[in-house]
Design a protein around this motif. Structure first.
Motif, short mmCIF file in Angstrom:
data_model
loop_
_atom_site.label_atom_id
_atom_site.label_comp_id
_atom_site.label_asym_id
_atom_site.label_seq_id
_atom_site.Cartn_x
_atom_site.Cartn_y
_atom_site.Cartn_z
N GLU A 1 32.72 33.61 41.76
CA GLU A 1 33.33 33.60 43.10
C GLU A 1 34.73 32.99 43.05
O GLU A 1 35.68 33.51 43.62
CB GLU A 1 32.44 32.82 44.07
N VAL B 1 37.10 35.43 41.37
CA VAL B 1 37.50 36.51 42.27
C VAL B 1 38.56 36.02 43.26
O VAL B 1 39.53 36.72 43.53
CB VAL B 1 36.27 37.11 42.99
N ARG B 2 38.41 34.81 43.75
CA ARG B 2 39.45 34.25 44.63
C ARG B 2 40.77 34.13 43.88
O ARG B 2 41.84 34.37 44.44
CB ARG B 2 39.01 32.89 45.16
N ILE C 1 41.75 36.04 41.43
CA ILE C 1 42.29 37.40 41.30
C ILE C 1 42.95 37.82 42.61
O ILE C 1 44.04 38.42 42.60
CB ILE C 1 41.18 38.39 40.91
N GLN C 2 42.31 37.51 43.72
CA GLN C 2 42.90 37.83 45.02
C GLN C 2 44.27 37.17 45.16
O GLN C 2 45.24 37.81 45.58
CB GLN C 2 41.98 37.36 46.15
N LYS C 3 44.38 35.92 44.74
CA LYS C 3 45.65 35.20 44.81
C LYS C 3 46.67 35.85 43.87
O LYS C 3 47.86 35.97 44.23
CB LYS C 3 45.44 33.73 44.43
N VAL D 1 46.87 38.98 43.06
CA VAL D 1 47.34 40.21 43.72
C VAL D 1 48.31 39.87 44.84
O VAL D 1 49.37 40.49 44.97
CB VAL D 1 46.15 41.05 44.23
N GLU D 2 47.96 38.86 45.64
CA GLU D 2 48.85 38.44 46.74
C GLU D 2 50.22 38.01 46.22
O GLU D 2 51.24 38.26 46.85
CB GLU D 2 48.22 37.28 47.51
N THR E 1 46.22 40.23 35.58
CA THR E 1 45.22 40.43 36.62
C THR E 1 44.04 41.24 36.08
O THR E 1 42.88 40.91 36.31
CB THR E 1 45.84 41.14 37.84
#
Length: 110
Positions: free
Chosen positions: A37, A40-41, A43-45, A47-48, A56
């Protein structure tokens, strides 16, 4: 449902309740899932923040491998308990669990 019923093949497969899960394995899986989890957070950061695609993608591959590890433990438990119980229960139960496992494997190969 008493403890003996919860451990049986019907509770495991028919009633959709996991049977015979070792508390240490459950704790390890939950720890892995919490780590995943967090990854994944991350990875989200990435991408942002428009981070480098290769970095990534490397993190995504790491998450996929970690999920496969959790999956492997769940399959192992299913084989040890649900399939073994179904074998003792008889041909119909055994066939049901085999069909279920075949479908799971097939979906994972897509």
């Amino acid at each position: 449902m008493d403890r003996d019923e919860a451990i049986g093949a019907e509770a495991c497969c028919g009633g959709r309740v996991a049977a015979g899960v070792d508390p240490e394995i459950k704790a390890a899986n939950l720890k892995r899932l919490r780590r995943i989890e967090g990854q994944v957070r991350g990875i989200q950061k990435m991408v942002e923040e428009d981070r480098y695609c290769a970095d990534t993608l490397t993190q995504i591959a790491a998450v996929q491998q970690a999920l496969k590890g959790v999956s492997r433990e769940l399959v192992r438990n299913h084989l040890k308990h649900c399939l073994a119980d179904a074998m003792r229960e008889g041909d119909e139960a055994f066939e049901r669990v085999c069909d279920e496992l075949a479908e799971i494997v097939h979906r994972s190969w897509r």
